[in-house]
Design a protein around this motif. Structure first.
Motif, PDB file in Angstrom:
ATOM      1  N   GLU A   1      41.424  49.050  37.375  1.00  0.00           N
ATOM      2  CA  GLU A   1      40.007  49.250  36.716  1.00  0.00           C
ATOM      3  C   GLU A   1      41.257  49.420  35.279  1.00  0.00           C
ATOM      4  N   VAL A   2      41.578  50.480  35.104  1.00  0.00           N
ATOM      5  CA  VAL A   2      42.041  49.378  33.197  1.00  0.00           C
ATOM      6  C   VAL A   2      42.653  48.301  33.448  1.00  0.00           C
ATOM      7  N   MET A   3      43.235  48.022  34.274  1.00  0.00           N
ATOM      8  CA  MET A   3      43.484  46.799  33.849  1.00  0.00           C
ATOM      9  C   MET A   3      42.547  45.508  33.959  1.00  0.00           C
ATOM     10  N   ARG A   4      41.669  46.067  34.726  1.00  0.00           N
ATOM     11  CA  ARG A   4      40.333  44.956  35.335  1.00  0.00           C
ATOM     12  C   ARG A   4      39.568  44.859  33.608  1.00  0.00           C
ATOM     13  N   ARG A   5      39.326  46.611  32.906  1.00  0.00           N
ATOM     14  CA  ARG A   5      38.991  45.835  31.698  1.00  0.00           C
ATOM     15  C   ARG A   5      39.540  45.473  30.677  1.00  0.00           C
ATOM     16  N   LYS A   6      40.627  45.627  30.493  1.00  0.00           N
ATOM     17  CA  LYS A   6      42.069  45.131  29.869  1.00  0.00           C
ATOM     18  C   LYS A   6      41.235  43.897  29.739  1.00  0.00           C
ATOM     19  N   LEU A   7      41.661  43.238  31.236  1.00  0.00           N
ATOM     20  CA  LEU A   7      41.736  41.569  31.156  1.00  0.00           C
ATOM     21  C   LEU A   7      40.186  40.688  30.155  1.00  0.00           C
ATOM     22  N   GLU A   8      39.272  42.019  30.734  1.00  0.00           N
ATOM     23  CA  GLU A   8      38.027  41.542  30.537  1.00  0.00           C
ATOM     24  C   GLU A   8      37.642  41.534  28.693  1.00  0.00           C
ATOM     25  N   ALA A   9      38.343  42.679  28.122  1.00  0.00           N
ATOM     26  CA  ALA A   9      38.648  42.395  26.532  1.00  0.00           C
ATOM     27  C   ALA A   9      39.262  41.707  25.999  1.00  0.00           C
ATOM     28  N   ALA A  10      40.367  40.477  26.306  1.00  0.00           N
ATOM     29  CA  ALA A  10      41.456  39.999  25.966  1.00  0.00           C
ATOM     30  C   ALA A  10      40.821  38.346  26.736  1.00  0.00           C
ATOM     31  N   GLY A  11      39.803  38.740  27.053  1.00  0.00           N
ATOM     32  CA  GLY A  11      38.320  36.662  27.788  1.00  0.00           C
ATOM     33  C   GLY A  11      38.963  36.374  28.652  1.00  0.00           C
ATOM     34  N   SER A  12      39.945  37.368  29.976  1.00  0.00           N
ATOM     35  CA  SER A  12      39.682  36.373  31.221  1.00  0.00           C
ATOM     36  C   SER A  12      39.447  37.314  32.081  1.00  0.00           C
ATOM     37  N   ASP A  13      38.406  36.419  33.048  1.00  0.00           N
ATOM     38  CA  ASP A  13      38.666  36.527  33.941  1.00  0.00           C
ATOM     39  C   ASP A  13      39.135  36.678  35.327  1.00  0.00           C
ATOM     40  N   MET A  14      40.112  37.024  35.471  1.00  0.00           N
ATOM     41  CA  MET A  14      41.033  37.207  36.779  1.00  0.00           C
ATOM     42  C   MET A  14      40.987  38.538  36.416  1.00  0.00           C
ATOM     43  N   SER A  15      41.083  38.802  38.084  1.00  0.00           N
ATOM     44  CA  SER A  15      41.435  40.045  38.598  1.00  0.00           C
ATOM     45  C   SER A  15      42.505  40.850  38.216  1.00  0.00           C
ATOM     46  N   PRO A  16      42.780  42.070  38.696  1.00  0.00           N
ATOM     47  CA  PRO A  16      43.992  42.491  38.055  1.00  0.00           C
ATOM     48  C   PRO A  16      44.797  41.892  38.891  1.00  0.00           C
ATOM     49  N   ALA A  17      44.822  41.319  40.550  1.00  0.00           N
ATOM     50  CA  ALA A  17      45.651  40.881  41.425  1.00  0.00           C
ATOM     51  C   ALA A  17      45.859  39.740  41.314  1.00  0.00           C
ATOM     52  N   ASP A  18      44.843  38.877  40.472  1.00  0.00           N
ATOM     53  CA  ASP A  18      45.342  37.270  40.553  1.00  0.00           C
ATOM     54  C   ASP A  18      46.274  37.243  39.160  1.00  0.00           C
ATOM     55  N   TYR A  19      45.761  38.372  37.905  1.00  0.00           N
ATOM     56  CA  TYR A  19      47.086  38.194  36.661  1.00  0.00           C
ATOM     57  C   TYR A  19      47.942  38.908  37.218  1.00  0.00           C
ATOM     58  N   PHE A  20      48.659  39.345  38.268  1.00  0.00           N
ATOM     59  CA  PHE A  20      49.876  39.190  38.826  1.00  0.00           C
ATOM     60  C   PHE A  20      50.611  38.363  39.224  1.00  0.00           C
ATOM     61  N   ARG A  21      49.724  37.849  39.608  1.00  0.00           N
ATOM     62  CA  ARG A  21      50.078  36.440  40.685  1.00  0.00           C
ATOM     63  C   ARG A  21      50.177  35.628  39.829  1.00  0.00           C
TER      64      ARG A  21
ATOM     65  N   HIS B   1      41.073  43.636  49.457  1.00  0.00           N
ATOM     66  CA  HIS B   1      40.056  44.054  48.846  1.00  0.00           C
ATOM     67  C   HIS B   1      39.484  45.492  49.086  1.00  0.00           C
ATOM     68  N   PHE B   2      39.305  45.747  48.779  1.00  0.00           N
ATOM     69  CA  PHE B   2      37.548  47.267  49.155  1.00  0.00           C
ATOM     70  C   PHE B   2      36.615  47.373  47.873  1.00  0.00           C
ATOM     71  N   GLU B   3      35.420  46.862  49.225  1.00  0.00           N
ATOM     72  CA  GLU B   3      34.753  47.126  47.632  1.00  0.00           C
ATOM     73  C   GLU B   3      34.277  45.883  46.738  1.00  0.00           C
ATOM     74  N   GLY B   4      35.055  44.937  46.922  1.00  0.00           N
ATOM     75  CA  GLY B   4      35.418  43.695  46.025  1.00  0.00           C
ATOM     76  C   GLY B   4      36.590  44.313  44.955  1.00  0.00           C
ATOM     77  N   ASP B   5      37.329  45.139  45.188  1.00  0.00           N
ATOM     78  CA  ASP B   5      37.979  45.687  44.569  1.00  0.00           C
ATOM     79  C   ASP B   5      39.482  45.295  44.882  1.00  0.00           C
ATOM     80  N   PRO B   6      40.014  44.488  44.404  1.00  0.00           N
ATOM     81  CA  PRO B   6      41.670  44.020  44.818  1.00  0.00           C
ATOM     82  C   PRO B   6      42.422  45.679  44.998  1.00  0.00           C
ATOM     83  N   LEU B   7      42.894  45.894  45.764  1.00  0.00           N
ATOM     84  CA  LEU B   7      43.868  47.073  46.533  1.00  0.00           C
ATOM     85  C   LEU B   7      45.159  46.403  46.178  1.00  0.00           C
ATOM     86  N   LEU B   8      46.033  48.014  45.323  1.00  0.00           N
ATOM     87  CA  LEU B   8      46.973  48.303  44.155  1.00  0.00           C
ATOM     88  C   LEU B   8      47.842  49.278  44.595  1.00  0.00           C
ATOM     89  N   SER B   9      47.544  49.596  46.054  1.00  0.00           N
ATOM     90  CA  SER B   9      48.293  50.319  46.961  1.00  0.00           C
ATOM     91  C   SER B   9      48.699  49.879  47.544  1.00  0.00           C
TER      92      SER B   9
END
Length: 346
Positions: free
Chosen positions: A163-183, A199-207
C-alpha cells in the motif's frame, strides 16, 4: 548433466564480473554432486553463477523455461522493490511509514515505524497468521510492540509496504501497480520476468504468489549480489541493497533475506525460514538466502562470488507430502562446494 561455461550475452557478461584479480579465492564446484543431492529431494533445477558466468545448469524432469512458484522467496523481490524506489527518489528506508499512511500518524507505535523496520519484520505490528491479506486490511493492523524490539514473520508487513508503494506511485503520477513497477524497473532490464504474479482482492501479493524460471531467478540474484548495478547501470540503490543483509535488528534476518553465518544456533541445518532456523555451523561461509516453501532457494555466497538457485515444483510438494521432504540447504551447499571444511554439525 549439462555444465555451461558460456557467458550469457546481455546479462551475465560484464567487465566487472570478468575482470577479477588472480588473487581471488580458488575453490572446487561440484555440479554433479549438487544436482544429485537436489534430485534426491524432488528438486527440478539447479543453476549456479560464479563471477558472472553460468557454471552449472541442471534440470531433472523440466525444461529450462518452466516456471515454479517461489512462495516466500518473493519477499526478496519486495526488498529489491524498496531499493529501486530509493534509487528513484520515491522513498527512503528510514522515513516513517506514517508519512505515506497518514491514518497511522495518531497512533503512538504505528507512527514510529520506518520502512526499514517494516521490511526487517520488526515493525511491532500484530502478525495475524493469515496466508493472504489485502492492502486495505493490512493498513488496519495494530502495533503490539514497540518498533525494532521484536521479530515477527508473516505476510502482513509486506502487504503494508504494498500500500505504501501504491500510494507512492500514485503520488508520482504513475498508474503502475507495485508488481508492474518491480517488473519494469528491476526484472525486465536484466532480461528476466515472472511467468505469473498472484493477486488477492485486486492487490499483487508481495510475500508470495510469483512464478519464475530458475535462470530468471538467478539473474535477479546476480543483480543483488553485485550491489544492484550491472554493466555500469545502477538499478538498485547501493545502500538500500546492502541493507538487505545488515544485521541491524536480527542476526538471522536482514530485509527480505535470511542471513546464515557461523555462531548462531549452530546445530541448525538452516532449512525452512518459517522455523527460524537460519544459521551455519563452524567453518561454513556466509550465505544470504531467499527461501520459500517447497524448498525453493536462492543463495548468495559473497565470499565465493556465487549465486545458486535450487528449485522444486514448489509448495505443491508440501501439499502432497504434508510436511518437510528433508532437504537441507547446508548439505546441498556442501555437495556443491566440497572444499568447505567439515564440522561436527554436518
Amino acid at each position: 548433466m549439462r555444465i555451461v561455461f558460456i557467458i550469457l550475452l546481455g546479462f551475465f557478461a560484464s567487465a566487472a564480473a570478468m575482470a577479477q584479480t588472480e588473487s581471488a579465492q580458488a575453490f572446487e564446484i561440484d555440479c554433479d554432486a549438487a544436482a544429485t543431492y537436489s534430485d534426491r529431494y524432488r528438486g527440478e533445477a539447479v543453476v549456479v553463477v560464479h563471477r558472472g558466468v553460468v557454471v552449472c545448469e541442471h534440470y531433472r524432469n523440466s525444461e529450462p523455461d518452466e516456471a515454479w512458484e517461489l512462495a516466500s522467496g518473493v519477499k526478496s523481490f519486495t526488498a529489491a522493490m524498496a531499493a529501486a524506489a530509493v534509487e528513484d527518489g520515491l522513498l527512503t528506508l528510514d522515513e516513517p511509514v506514517a508519512d505515506t499512511l497518514t491514518e497511522w500518524q495518531d497512533d503512538e507505535r504505528l507512527s514510529q515505524i520506518t520502512i526499514r523496520q517494516l521490511l526487517s519484520l520488526v515493525s511491532g505490528i500484530h502478525v495475524v497468521q493469515d496466508r493472504y491479506v489485502s492492502y486495505e486490511n493490512a493498513v488496519r493492523s495494530n502495533a503490539r510492540n514497540d518498533p525494532g524490539t521484536r521479530f515477527a514473520y508473516g505476510p502482513r508487513p509486506f502487504a503494508v509496504f504494498g500500500e505504501v508503494m501504491r500510494r507512492k506511485l500514485e503520488a508520482a503520477g504513475s498508474d503502475m501497480s507495485p508488481a508492474d513497477y518491480f517488473r519494469s524497473r528491476v526484472l525486465i532490464p536484466i532480461n528476466a520476468d515472472v511467468a505469473s504474479w498472484s493477486h488477492f482482492e485486486g492487490d499483487p501479493l508481495l510475500s508470495e504468489g510469483v512464478e519464475i524460471s530458475p535462470m530468471h531467478w538467478a539473474r535477479f540474484g546476480y543483480l543483488v549480489s553485485q550491489g544492484g548495478e550491472i554493466g555500469g547501470t545502477r538499478l538498485l540503490d547501493a545502500e538500500a541493497t546492502a541493507a538487505m543483509f545488515e544485521q541491524r535488528y536480527m542476526r538471522m534476518y536482514g530485509m527480505g533475506w535470511w542471513i546464515h553465518h557461523e555462531g548462531v544456533e549452530p546445530r541448525s541445518r538452516f532449512r525452512t525460514a518459517r522455523g527460524g532456523i537460519a544459521a551455519a555451523p563452524a567453518n561454513f561461509p556466509t550465505v544470504y538466502a531467499a527461501a520459500g516453501s517447497g524448498d525453493q532457494r536462492l543463495f548468495i555466497l559473497p565470499d565465493y562470488d556465487l549465486v545458486v538457485v535450487r528449485m522444486t515444483r514448489g509448495v505443491r510438494i508440501h501439499r502432497e507430502l504434508q510436511g518437510d521432504v528433508g532437504f537441507s540447504g547446508q548439505l546441498f551447499l556442501r555437495a556443491l562446494l566440497p572444499g568447505i571444511p567439515p564440522s561436527s554439525e554436518s
